[in-house]
Design an enzyme around this catalytic site. Structure first.
Site, short mmCIF file in Angstrom:
data_model
loop_
_atom_site.label_atom_id
_atom_site.label_comp_id
_atom_site.label_asym_id
_atom_site.label_seq_id
_atom_site.Cartn_x
_atom_site.Cartn_y
_atom_site.Cartn_z
N LYS A 197 -2.89 2.87 4.69
CA LYS A 197 -2.17 2.72 5.52
C LYS A 197 -1.03 3.84 6.68
O LYS A 197 -0.11 4.06 5.52
CB LYS A 197 -0.63 1.09 5.30
CG LYS A 197 -0.15 0.47 6.47
CD LYS A 197 0.53 -0.29 5.88
CE LYS A 197 1.89 -0.79 6.71
NZ LYS A 197 2.94 -1.57 6.27
N LYS A 250 -5.05 0.58 8.23
CA LYS A 250 -4.57 0.49 9.56
C LYS A 250 -3.49 1.47 10.00
O LYS A 250 -3.49 2.45 8.80
CB LYS A 250 -3.36 -0.72 8.48
CG LYS A 250 -2.16 -1.11 9.16
CD LYS A 250 -1.08 -1.83 8.98
CE LYS A 250 -0.26 -2.07 9.59
NZ LYS A 250 0.59 -3.07 9.24
#
Ligand code: PBG
Length: 332
Positions: A197, A250
């Site tokens: 992330k 992400k």
């Protein structure tokens, strides 16, 4: 070989297409807000609603998505108050816990319910981990955070989550959560780890919804540096070793190379990609400004994420895309 032969009709293009996309590969984020009496539109993403945790409109929204072929949901909660313990994140009657129980009661085990596991929306300082004072000043304390995550995971499992999705990027978070789940007998709860992330500006609209912008500093001390790709392999390797069932990259669109790298290095591990709020809003804006047609833009983006190697796509456009796919509408 004449490459054009396999491009001459829609039928042959569909026949030889490499990337495939089905509604069941899409996961829809769902927002529940315990301060609301009635559902309301999400300001920065007005095509979506936020729901009171036990409102019939929540069950109908999930049912409608199921009818469109979307089977999986990622639940985010907005607490009525933030505090120094992030207590609404693990309360038995917290927004996510109430919504999970309500949806299970109304819809049984047909929908796959995943719960985002983090404290940034629940803690008064807005960080994904517990703040502490150190020789460097105020920092996010990794290991204190882990005991809180264990507690949140158990409350979500107890409320009926199929999947818990730790998104805080603390080291060792997957091991801690897996251990807590095993200890309490929740062997059947899957962990979808936000493994790679990135510290991204594309989360802006989401943070406006959740009021989760950090009160001090930023998230660069725990989320990944956008300049790094190979480092994602270390994050994914650790999460797999610690017991993750699904790993994630992400954002998605700005990190297609990372998706490809992770898929090639861990071909046996289910890989999710999160097409985040800022990416979704760009599509809406481009369409509204007449810069691009929305439906082909949407599908080109989703297919590019599949082509890069994602098995699962988390997208705010899940229902709209699923309906297009169901109708057999493609721009290709
Ligand atoms: C919380 C969390 C964030 C998102 C999902 N879980 C935001 C953040 O890290 O600030 C972003 C989702 C999106 O932008 O669509 N840890």
């Amino acid at each position: 070989m004449r490459p054009r032969r396999t491009r001459l009709s829609k039928a042959i293009r569909d026949l030889v297409a490499e990337a495939r996309l089905e509604p069941s590969q899409l996961m829809l984020p769902v927002f529940v807000n315990e301060s609301l009496g009635e559902p309301r539109r999400l300001d920065p993403m007005p095509w979506l609603m936020e729901y009171p945790p036990e409102h019939p409109s929540l069950a109908s929204a999930v049912s409608e998505a199921l009818d469109a072929g979307v089977k999986s949901f990622l639940v985010f909660g907005e607490p009525r108050a933030k505090d120094a313990a992030a207590s609404r994140a693990y309360a038995r009657d917290g927004p996510v816990q109430r919504a999970l129980r309500y949806l299970r009661r109304e819809l049984g085990w047909e929908p796959l319910l995943a719960a985002d596991l983090c404290i940034c929306g629940y803690h008064e300082e807005g960080h994904c981990g517990v703040p502490a004072n150190s020789r460097r000043g105020r920092i996010v304390d990794n290991d204190q955070t882990l005991s809180l995550y264990r507690r949140i995971a158990l409350s979500q499992a107890e409320a009926g989550a199929d999947v818990v999705a730790p998104s805080g990027m603390m080291d060792g978070q997957v091991a801690a959560i897996r251990d807590a789940l095993e200890e309490e007998g929740y062997w059947d709860v899957a962990i979808m780890a936000y493994s790679a992330k990135y510290a991204s500006v594309f989360y802006g609209p989401f943070r406006d919804v959740m009021h989760s912008t950090p009160r001090w500093g930023d998230r660069r001390g725990y989320q990944m540096d956008p300049r790094n790709a190979r480092e994602a392999l270390e994050e994914v390797a650790l999460d797999v070793e610690e017991g993750a069932d699904i790993v994630m990259v992400k954002p998605a669109l700005a990190y297609l190379d990372v998706i490809r790298l992770v898929k090639d290095s861990f071909p046996h591990v289910p890989l999710a990609a999160y097409n985040v709020s800022g990416e979704a809003v760009l599509v809406e804006l481009a369409a509204r400004e007449g810069l691009a047609e929305k439906r082909p833009l949407l599908l080109e983006i989703l297919y590019s994420i599949r082509r890069a190697g994602a098995d699962i796509i988390i997208t705010y456009h899940a229902v709209e895309a699923a309906r297009l796919l169901r109708e057999g509408w493609t721009p290709f």
